[in-house]
Design a protein around this motif. Structure first.
Motif, short mmCIF file in Angstrom:
data_model
loop_
_atom_site.label_atom_id
_atom_site.label_comp_id
_atom_site.label_asym_id
_atom_site.label_seq_id
_atom_site.Cartn_x
_atom_site.Cartn_y
_atom_site.Cartn_z
N VAL A 55 -0.34 -4.43 -1.84
CA VAL A 55 0.80 -4.18 -0.97
C VAL A 55 0.77 -5.24 0.13
N TYR A 56 1.95 -5.55 0.65
CA TYR A 56 2.03 -6.43 1.81
C TYR A 56 1.96 -5.60 3.08
N LEU A 57 1.26 -6.10 4.07
CA LEU A 57 1.25 -5.50 5.41
C LEU A 57 1.93 -6.47 6.36
N GLU A 58 2.68 -5.93 7.28
CA GLU A 58 3.30 -6.69 8.37
C GLU A 58 2.43 -6.50 9.60
N SER A 59 2.52 -7.41 10.55
CA SER A 59 1.64 -7.32 11.73
C SER A 59 1.80 -5.99 12.47
N CYS A 60 3.00 -5.41 12.47
CA CYS A 60 3.18 -4.13 13.15
C CYS A 60 2.42 -3.00 12.45
N ASP A 61 2.08 -3.16 11.18
CA ASP A 61 1.30 -2.15 10.46
C ASP A 61 -0.12 -2.03 10.99
N LEU A 62 -0.58 -3.06 11.68
CA LEU A 62 -1.94 -3.05 12.20
C LEU A 62 -2.14 -1.98 13.27
N ALA A 63 -1.05 -1.51 13.85
CA ALA A 63 -1.15 -0.50 14.90
C ALA A 63 -1.43 0.89 14.36
N ASP A 64 -1.41 1.05 13.06
CA ASP A 64 -1.60 2.37 12.44
C ASP A 64 -2.96 2.42 11.75
N PRO A 65 -4.01 2.92 12.43
CA PRO A 65 -5.34 2.95 11.82
C PRO A 65 -5.39 3.74 10.51
N ALA A 66 -4.59 4.79 10.41
CA ALA A 66 -4.59 5.60 9.18
C ALA A 66 -4.09 4.77 8.00
N LEU A 67 -3.13 3.91 8.26
CA LEU A 67 -2.62 3.04 7.20
C LEU A 67 -3.68 2.02 6.79
N LEU A 68 -4.34 1.42 7.77
CA LEU A 68 -5.38 0.43 7.47
C LEU A 68 -6.54 1.05 6.70
N ASP A 69 -6.85 2.29 6.99
CA ASP A 69 -7.96 2.97 6.32
C ASP A 69 -7.73 3.12 4.82
N ARG A 70 -6.50 3.00 4.38
CA ARG A 70 -6.19 3.15 2.96
C ARG A 70 -6.59 1.93 2.14
N TYR A 71 -6.87 0.81 2.82
CA TYR A 71 -7.14 -0.45 2.11
C TYR A 71 -8.54 -0.97 2.42
N PRO A 72 -9.45 -0.89 1.46
CA PRO A 72 -10.80 -1.40 1.70
C PRO A 72 -10.84 -2.93 1.78
N VAL A 73 -9.82 -3.60 1.25
CA VAL A 73 -9.77 -5.06 1.28
C VAL A 73 -8.40 -5.49 1.81
N ILE A 74 -8.42 -6.36 2.83
CA ILE A 74 -7.19 -6.95 3.35
C ILE A 74 -7.37 -8.47 3.35
N PHE A 75 -6.44 -9.16 2.71
CA PHE A 75 -6.40 -10.62 2.76
C PHE A 75 -5.46 -11.03 3.90
N ASP A 76 -5.92 -11.88 4.78
CA ASP A 76 -5.07 -12.41 5.85
C ASP A 76 -4.56 -13.77 5.42
N CYS A 77 -3.25 -13.91 5.34
CA CYS A 77 -2.64 -15.17 4.90
C CYS A 77 -2.36 -16.07 6.09
N ALA A 78 -3.40 -16.58 6.71
CA ALA A 78 -3.29 -17.57 7.79
C ALA A 78 -2.43 -17.08 8.94
N THR A 79 -2.70 -15.88 9.42
CA THR A 79 -1.96 -15.37 10.57
C THR A 79 -2.33 -16.19 11.80
N LEU A 80 -1.33 -16.84 12.39
CA LEU A 80 -1.56 -17.70 13.54
C LEU A 80 -1.12 -17.06 14.85
N VAL A 81 -0.21 -16.09 14.76
CA VAL A 81 0.34 -15.46 15.95
C VAL A 81 0.07 -13.96 15.86
N MET A 82 -0.63 -13.44 16.87
CA MET A 82 -0.98 -12.03 16.87
C MET A 82 -1.03 -11.55 18.32
#
Length: 105
Positions: A55-82
């Protein structure tokens, strides 16, 4: 028609398992005219070639810890602005995560 009955009976019964891989690719970079993430988007070929669902995550998804907990692996595609809040969410995820893979130059 008889030879297709198994296929016909399976229509509507397909269930995908919960995805375990997420790809962080923020559209904010598009608005700023930054295009590095297109070069490092592992979902645009390698994951598909391996037959891995994601699944794709958008930067605003990072604010939801419950959502992040569903994914044991996250690939970051060169996020430069956060934002600081998003960076803090990533730090919190890393405390518990199995893997965060950063794709950058």
């Amino acid at each position: 028609m008889e030879e297709n009955l198994p296929l016909i009976h399976s229509i509507g019964k397909f269930v995908l398992p919960q995805q375990k891989i997420a790809v962080l690719r923020t559209s904010r970079q598009d608005r700023y005219g930054l295009d590095q993430h297109w070069n490092f988007d592992i979902a645009r070929g390698p994951l598909q070639q391996l037959g891995r669902s994601f699944v794709y995550l958008e930067s605003c998804d990072l604010a939801d810890p419950a959502l992040l907990d569903r994914y044991p692996v996250i690939f970051d595609c060169a996020t430069l602005v956060m934002t600081e809040r998003e960076a803090e969410a990533i730090r919190g995820y890393l405390d518990e995560a199995e893997a965060l893979i950063e794709n950058e130059e």
